[in-house]
Design a protein around this motif. Sequence first.
Motif, PDB file in Angstrom:
ATOM      1  N   VAL A  30       0.842  -1.065   0.002  1.00 42.30           N
ATOM      2  CA  VAL A  30       0.032   0.231   0.017  1.00 42.30           C
ATOM      3  C   VAL A  30       0.863   1.129   0.047  1.00 42.30           C
ATOM      4  N   ARG A  31       0.277   2.317  -0.183  1.00 41.99           N
ATOM      5  CA  ARG A  31       0.913   3.698  -0.036  1.00 41.99           C
ATOM      6  C   ARG A  31       0.132   4.320   1.093  1.00 41.99           C
ATOM      7  N   LEU A  32       0.962   4.080   2.108  1.00 44.64           N
ATOM      8  CA  LEU A  32       0.343   4.323   3.422  1.00 44.64           C
ATOM      9  C   LEU A  32       0.546   5.783   3.882  1.00 44.64           C
ATOM     10  N   ARG A  33      -0.572   6.414   4.147  1.00 48.24           N
ATOM     11  CA  ARG A  33      -0.587   7.741   4.547  1.00 48.24           C
ATOM     12  C   ARG A  33      -1.305   7.742   6.027  1.00 48.24           C
ATOM     13  N   PRO A  34      -0.700   8.515   6.843  1.00 47.41           N
ATOM     14  CA  PRO A  34      -1.373   8.695   8.059  1.00 47.41           C
ATOM     15  C   PRO A  34      -2.705   9.614   8.078  1.00 47.41           C
ATOM     16  N   GLU A  35      -3.491   8.993   8.886  1.00 46.25           N
ATOM     17  CA  GLU A  35      -4.967   9.392   9.192  1.00 46.25           C
ATOM     18  C   GLU A  35      -5.415  10.001  10.278  1.00 46.25           C
ATOM     19  N   ARG A  36      -4.777   9.733  11.270  1.00 48.95           N
ATOM     20  CA  ARG A  36      -5.064  10.270  12.753  1.00 48.95           C
ATOM     21  C   ARG A  36      -3.948  10.012  13.643  1.00 48.95           C
ATOM     22  N   PRO A  37      -3.945  10.449  14.924  1.00 49.71           N
ATOM     23  CA  PRO A  37      -2.683  10.569  15.579  1.00 49.71           C
ATOM     24  C   PRO A  37      -2.613   8.832  16.027  1.00 49.71           C
ATOM     25  N   ASN A  38      -1.306   8.669  16.271  1.00 54.72           N
ATOM     26  CA  ASN A  38      -0.974   7.138  16.657  1.00 54.72           C
ATOM     27  C   ASN A  38      -1.107   6.166  15.291  1.00 54.72           C
ATOM     28  N   HIS A  39      -1.534   6.686  14.496  1.00 56.39           N
ATOM     29  CA  HIS A  39      -1.630   5.560  13.237  1.00 56.39           C
ATOM     30  C   HIS A  39      -0.409   5.248  12.665  1.00 56.39           C
ATOM     31  N   VAL A  40       0.354   6.359  12.216  1.00 57.97           N
ATOM     32  CA  VAL A  40       1.755   6.021  11.712  1.00 57.97           C
ATOM     33  C   VAL A  40       2.781   6.702  12.416  1.00 57.97           C
ATOM     34  N   PHE A  44       5.871   3.318  23.855  1.00 57.22           N
ATOM     35  CA  PHE A  44       4.892   2.413  23.830  1.00 57.22           C
ATOM     36  C   PHE A  44       3.991   2.358  25.322  1.00 57.22           C
ATOM     37  N   ILE A  45       4.891   2.447  26.219  1.00 61.18           N
ATOM     38  CA  ILE A  45       4.370   2.626  27.556  1.00 61.18           C
ATOM     39  C   ILE A  45       3.565   3.714  27.965  1.00 61.18           C
ATOM     40  N   MET A  46       4.092   4.773  27.384  1.00 63.49           N
ATOM     41  CA  MET A  46       3.431   6.148  27.709  1.00 63.49           C
ATOM     42  C   MET A  46       2.078   6.440  26.726  1.00 63.49           C
ATOM     43  N   ARG A  47       2.288   5.927  25.342  1.00 61.66           N
ATOM     44  CA  ARG A  47       1.301   6.291  24.487  1.00 61.66           C
ATOM     45  C   ARG A  47       0.458   5.074  24.098  1.00 61.66           C
ATOM     46  N   GLY A  48       0.905   3.983  24.211  1.00 63.11           N
ATOM     47  CA  GLY A  48       0.559   2.822  23.222  1.00 63.11           C
ATOM     48  C   GLY A  48       1.137   2.683  22.126  1.00 63.11           C
ATOM     49  N   PRO A  49       0.965   1.453  21.614  1.00 61.85           N
ATOM     50  CA  PRO A  49       1.556   1.235  20.189  1.00 61.85           C
ATOM     51  C   PRO A  49       1.025   1.984  18.978  1.00 61.85           C
ATOM     52  N   PRO A  50       1.556   2.239  18.100  1.00 64.99           N
ATOM     53  CA  PRO A  50       0.742   3.091  16.848  1.00 64.99           C
ATOM     54  C   PRO A  50       0.365   1.649  16.127  1.00 64.99           C
ATOM     55  N   GLU A  51      -0.409   2.071  15.045  1.00 64.88           N
ATOM     56  CA  GLU A  51      -0.958   0.911  13.975  1.00 64.88           C
ATOM     57  C   GLU A  51       0.253   0.519  13.286  1.00 64.88           C
ATOM     58  N   PHE A  52       1.116   1.372  12.704  1.00 65.85           N
ATOM     59  CA  PHE A  52       2.179   1.169  11.620  1.00 65.85           C
ATOM     60  C   PHE A  52       3.224   1.877  12.330  1.00 65.85           C
ATOM     61  N   ILE A  53       4.324   1.283  11.889  1.00 65.34           N
ATOM     62  CA  ILE A  53       5.998   1.935  12.283  1.00 65.34           C
ATOM     63  C   ILE A  53       6.674   1.846  11.039  1.00 65.34           C
ATOM     64  N   ILE A  99       8.894  10.282  15.073  1.00 61.80           N
ATOM     65  CA  ILE A  99       7.815  11.210  14.859  1.00 61.80           C
ATOM     66  C   ILE A  99       6.684  10.684  14.692  1.00 61.80           C
ATOM     67  N   ASP A 100       5.582  11.199  14.870  1.00 62.91           N
ATOM     68  CA  ASP A 100       4.008  10.910  14.698  1.00 62.91           C
ATOM     69  C   ASP A 100       3.779  11.520  13.382  1.00 62.91           C
ATOM     70  N   GLU A 101       3.621  10.967  12.350  1.00 67.38           N
ATOM     71  CA  GLU A 101       3.387  11.413  11.260  1.00 67.38           C
ATOM     72  C   GLU A 101       2.257  12.338  10.897  1.00 67.38           C
ATOM     73  N   PHE A 102       0.977  12.068  11.493  1.00 72.57           N
ATOM     74  CA  PHE A 102      -0.153  12.643  11.471  1.00 72.57           C
ATOM     75  C   PHE A 102      -0.065  14.179  12.128  1.00 72.57           C
ATOM     76  N   THR A 103       0.246  14.210  13.539  1.00 74.13           N
ATOM     77  CA  THR A 103       0.550  15.173  14.435  1.00 74.13           C
ATOM     78  C   THR A 103       1.701  16.102  14.157  1.00 74.13           C
ATOM     79  N   LYS A 104       2.719  15.426  13.479  1.00 69.57           N
ATOM     80  CA  LYS A 104       4.109  16.142  13.465  1.00 69.57           C
ATOM     81  C   LYS A 104       4.639  16.084  14.536  1.00 69.57           C
ATOM     82  N   GLU A 105       4.380  15.603  15.678  1.00 65.06           N
ATOM     83  CA  GLU A 105       5.198  15.587  16.957  1.00 65.06           C
ATOM     84  C   GLU A 105       6.440  14.768  16.915  1.00 65.06           C
ATOM     85  N   ALA A 106       7.569  15.423  17.567  1.00 66.56           N
ATOM     86  CA  ALA A 106       8.706  14.758  17.841  1.00 66.56           C
ATOM     87  C   ALA A 106       8.752  13.935  19.054  1.00 66.56           C
ATOM     88  N   LEU A 107       8.262  12.603  19.062  1.00 70.95           N
ATOM     89  CA  LEU A 107       8.096  11.767  19.965  1.00 70.95           C
ATOM     90  C   LEU A 107       9.406  11.688  21.073  1.00 70.95           C
TER      91      LEU A 107
END
Length: 221
Positions: free
Chosen positions: A50-60, A111-120, A82-90
């Motif tokens: 797929v061509r993966l594009r972020p759709e929401r926080p913690n997605h990619v 992962f402990i602080m935020r939980g795992p994303p769907e994709f890395i 980084i979180d690709e959707f929010t642009k935050e430097a995690l």
Amino acid sequence: MGEQRQRRPGKCLERLDDKRVERIWRREGLKVPQKQPKKGRLWLNDGSCVRLRPERPNHVWSYDFVQDRTHDGRIFRTLNIIDEFTKEALAIRVKRKLNSVDVVDALTDLFIMRGPPEFIRSDNGAEFIAKKVRAWIGAVGAKTAFIAPGSPWENGYCESFNARFRDELLNSEVFYSLREAQILIEKWRRHYNTVRPHSALGYRPPAPESIVPIDQRPTMH
């Protein structure tokens, strides 16, 4: 003869190739359009493409290495996540050497602080394709998405962050020790997340609420 003269311009136009058109453009002072590189697909660890594009926080989330030197010429590396959707430097992990163990360690903290994303998402570097990294990511419920070799545009979010990181800090700062680099880089990360405006976010910082002054936090009763 008249009919032949009318047809000749058409024949000449048919013989024009790309290189000749480019020469004409340059001669007339026009800007020749840059050729766009071909883009590859993203192959996931389940075999899908797929061509993966972020759709929401913690997605990619995406992560990559950046290299620099301290004042004594010794190399250090940073692991930027980084979180690709929010642009935050995690996180930005700073060490002389970074390997797959450091990748797992940094992701574990997040992962402990935020939980795992769907994709890395990451490139095909040895640290990222190590079996234990892939196995661990899968065990916590996330999926890996590796970009094709030589295709940095598929990791464009992280590439853009790395460019700003280098332009705004690494290229303008002298680090006299690794500890100083760690402190200044973390300070820059916090400013990037909470103060620095981002055009893609309507000129707002990615996470203005992530750091709250101690005197503004709610008190416990």
